[in-house]
Design a protein around this motif. Structure first.
Motif: not given
Length: 212
Positions: A47-49, A114-117
């Motif tokens: 999320k950040k990088e 989408t951001l994966p878990e």
């Protein structure tokens, strides 16, 4: 034909990025852009990088590529991304991402749209017990020439020397199109003596025992 295979080290970073920037996806692959770093990034770190940095860079394809590449550059220099490069006449034409299983937050296929878990690994292991293989990428004109098999043999040999008990891989059930199956096709592992130990959705977990 035997190709030269080298273990990725920080001093080979230029070859690594030359491969991904110029040859890995020259056939218009849907996996472009990629620098093979998402396997080793937690959801929060991604999320950040990646996502936040891409937004800082204006989003779009160029912003996404810049965020991915900068993250991968740091990770290669820090030794977080590990694996092997294959060479033909001094030019990197193939890559395999392999590392201690506990260094990965996800394996198999996932969607970066989408951001994966983070995935929960269902087996109880310790560092140095399982070497995992999460990705193969071969330049289009070199596919079908046995490079993935050469990678696999080298990985198993080195893992045994390093004291690992198992090598593990995650092919998809319907991933027999070797041009698209970045996890490696099922038949590759079966031929090398891997056995299926579980299935989750469309993904198999396969292992080869190294130490009897």
């Amino acid at each position: 034909m035997e190709y030269e295979i080298k273990s990725l080290t920080p001093d080979l970073a230029e070859d690594y990025f030359d491969f991904f920037d110029n040859r890995a996806f020259s056939d218009g692959s849907p996996f472009y852009p990629c620098y093979c770093n998402a396997f080793n990034l937690s959801k929060e770190r991604m999320k950040k990088e990646l996502y936040q940095r891409a937004e800082d860079y204006g989003n779009g394809l160029e912003g996404w590529i810049r965020a991915l590449r900068e993250s991968a550059e740091r990770m290669v220099q820090a030794g977080e991304i590990k694996g092997y490069l294959a060479y033909d006449n001094g030019i990197a034409i193939g890559w395999c991402n392999t590392n201690d299983r506990l260094s990965y937050f996800r394996t198999g296929e996932f969607d970066l749209h989408t951001l994966p878990e983070d995935q929960e690994y269902s087996h109880s292991i310790v560092p140095g017990e399982v070497k995992a293989i999460v990705c193969f990428e071969i330049s289009p004109e070199y596919r079908g020439k046995g490079i993935a098999t050469q990678f696999l043999h080298r990985i198993c040999d080195d893992a045994k020397t390093e004291g690992y008990k198992y090598v593990e891989a995650y092919p998809v059930k319907d991933g027999e199109n070797i041009e698209m199956a970045f996890t490696g096709p099922l038949r590759l592992y079966l031929k090398a003596g891997f056995e299926i130990i579980e299935q989750s959705g469309n993904t198999y977990t396969m292992r080869k025992k190294l130490i009897l």
